[in-house]
Write an enzyme that holds these catalytic residues in place. Structure first.
Site, PDB file in Angstrom:
ATOM      1  CB  SER A 263      21.656  53.354  20.423  1.00  0.00           C
ATOM      2  OG  SER A 263      20.872  52.619  19.714  1.00  0.00           O
ATOM      3  CE  LYS A 264      22.662  46.636  25.584  1.00  0.00           C
ATOM      4  NZ  LYS A 264      22.116  46.602  26.778  1.00  0.00           N
ATOM      5  NE  ARG A 265      16.951  50.663  22.312  1.00  0.00           N
ATOM      6  CZ  ARG A 265      16.497  51.558  22.488  1.00  0.00           C
ATOM      7  NH1 ARG A 265      15.651  52.193  21.672  1.00  0.00           N
ATOM      8  NH2 ARG A 265      16.914  52.631  23.763  1.00  0.00           N
ATOM      9  N   GLY A 267      23.064  48.175  16.985  1.00  0.00           N
ATOM     10  CA  GLY A 267      23.989  47.145  16.922  1.00  0.00           C
ATOM     11  C   GLY A 267      23.089  45.658  17.055  1.00  0.00           C
ATOM     12  CD  GLU A 268      20.597  44.759  21.917  1.00  0.00           C
ATOM     13  OE1 GLU A 268      19.604  45.379  21.740  1.00  0.00           O
ATOM     14  OE2 GLU A 268      21.234  44.808  22.966  1.00  0.00           O
TER      15      GLU A 268
END
Ligand code: GLU
Length: 508
Positions: A263-265, A267-268
């Site tokens: 998910s995007k999270r 990556g962060e």
């Protein structure tokens, strides 16, 4: 291209930036089309206006361009099966849905969302799950359960009306998936999906099937999350009397831990991009990083995605664009989730970087050097590339050794402790005299004079090299010392030695 019956499409919804999983879907479609001399179509599925995000369509087109996986037909590319944006095709869907109602495969439903909710809640209280299906549709308000006069009055009276698919009560749906093999599911568990909403907008299922048919799509290659919708799609093709395309569902891309979807999270949290290009959310203004802006080459990014869900059956990992097209086939797409490894992404970038000639890299480096006001001549840029190539995975890392451009402020403590001996300053002073006389001051001549000096003084490299490096760079390791000296030039080399000697003597 038009000779081949192979036609595939990438059909993203413009609900935000394209995730790298979406790029992989586009890539596999593109490779499959190219491999078979077919056509790759870009269709924008924007019927759900509540999820529409400003700028997302442009982002998708730009991302595909950057990746070099450009469509032959589609939004922004034209073609004879357009329009390719679903919001520009609205009239068509209504026509087709009427056809389904007429032949008994779909029906009008007049239930309000509140009435449906009430059914659901009542079932929940009994710890049961309620769905609008063959077992419940008769207790609802629709054209199958109500007398025809009532249906008529609903239709002319302008009550909100949706159109639902009439799911067969008990049948086994079987289809062959090019990746997963035979898939079977009983219609007993499937509900009567809405095909046309009360605002006359088609749902994804209807628009997707109608368009795949009208655009003569031969293979539907898409993410695994759509597998559960496929039985409905298969039944829709049948209800229309159309031949269904071949389906191929691609495995999920998993988190680096292997647990769950990337998910995007992730990556962060992990400091790696999950989007091809940087994306700024138009509402919140928040920015998410992109592979392009992080310094990855499109070639490396694509190669990494190729290997995330497909294997060639050999040890080969690095594929050029042509090799990808030649090797790709759906039967080597893996069934299980593909675990993403950020280190591997870096590795691919490194491979692609090292394959390039020094001259090419120097040319690419030039604007980066200018941005940093480094004032390097073409010859110096080439020297930087030669020194740094083997230690870099990214173009910007070629400029990472700050000592090439600025004299060291401090000296690597451990190396000083180990290598800066009592006699070192005197040796360095003598080396300075030797270097003063080196002409021309290029890498080879500096090296041979340095070696002659060692011989004459009967010293090993270890007694002179590390001290010399400390004075020039402040570091304990790095590229060839002689290349660094040649890059700095005689004057700067001697100046750094002089300044370094003074600093190390006062500190020591
Ligand atoms: N619009 C769907 C998506 O956003 C397309 C799914 C499909 O390829 O059928 O992924």
């Amino acid at each position: 291209m038009a000779d081949s019956p192979i036609r595939v499409r990438f059909a993203p919804s413009p609900t935000g930036p394209l995730h790298m999983g979406g790029v992989r879907t586009a890539l596999y479609n593109y490779l499959f089309a190219r491999h078979h001399g077919g056509t790759f179509v870009l269709r924008i599925e924007d019927t759900d206006r509540t999820r529409f995000v400003e700028g997302a369509e442009e982002y998708i087109i730009e991302a595909l361009k950057w990746c070099g996986i450009e469509p032959d037909e589609g939004v922004g590319y034209g073609g004879e099966f357009g329009p390719y944006r679903q919001s520009d095709r609205m009239d068509m869907y209504i026509r087709f849905v009427d056809q389904l109602v007429a032949n008994g495969h779909a029906y009008y439903a007049f239930d309000t969302p509140e009435e449906i909710d009430a059914k659901r809640k009542a079932a929940e209280e009994q710890k049961e799950v309620w769905q609008y299906d063959a077992t419940t549709r008769n207790e609802m308000k629709n054209s199958l359960s109500l007398p025809s006069e009532e249906v008529e009055s609903h239709l002319v009276g302008g009550s909100p009306v949706t159109v639902r698919f009439k799911m067969p009560a008990d049948e086994e749906v079987v289809f062959e998936d090019a990746v997963r093999g035979s898939v079977r599911i009983s219609t007993k568990v499937l509900d009567d999906k809405v095909l046309l909403k009360s605002d006359k907008m088609p749902t994804y299922h209807l628009a997707n099937v109608v368009d795949d048919h009208l655009m003569r799509i031969s293979h539907v290659i898409r993410g695994e999350e759509w597998l559960s919708s496929t039985p409905l799609h298969v039944l829709l093709y049948r209800a229309f009397g159309w031949e269904a395309p071949t389906f191929a569902h691609l495995p999920l891309i998993l988190k680096p831990t292997g647990k769950g979807k990337l998910s995007k999270r992730d990556g962060e949290a992990g400091g790696f991009p999950v989007f091809p290009l940087e994306w700024t959310d138009p509402k919140s203004g928040a920015t998410a990083s992109g592979y392009r802006e992080s310094g990855y080459s499109a070639e490396a990014f694509i190669n990494m995605l190729l290997m995330l869900g497909w294997n060639p059956g050999t040890e080969q990992e690095r594929f050029t664009d042509d090799e990808m097209i030649k090797s790709f086939s759906l039967d080597r797409v893996v069934k299980s989730g593909a675990r993403f490894n950020p280190e591997k992404a870096r590795w691919f970038n490194e491979q692609v970087l090292r394959e390039q000639s020094d001259a090419d890299l120097a040319a690419q480096l030039k604007p980066l050097a200018e941005e940093r006001n480094l004032n390097l001549t073409d010859e110096q840029l080439l020297m930087v590339v030669t020194m740094m190539k083997e230690r870099s995975a990214f173009l910007h890392e070629l400029l990472a050794a700050d000592y090439l451009f600025n004299a060291p402020e401090s000296f690597h403590e451990k190396t000083v402790k180990k290598k800066w001996k009592e006699q070192t300053p005197a040796i360095m002073a003598e080396l300075m005299v030797v270097l003063e006389g080196v002409e021309p001051f290029d890498e080879a001549t500096v090296e041979s004079e340095f070696k002659a000096f060692l011989e004459k003084k009967e010293l090993g490299f270890g007694a002179v090299g590390p001290g010399f490096r400390l004075l020039l760079t402040g570091e304990g390791g790095g590229p060839s010392l002689f290349a660094i000296a040649a890059f700095l030039g005689k004057e700067e080399t001697l100046r750094r030695m002089q300044v370094g000697l003074e600093k190390l003597n006062t500190n020591g």
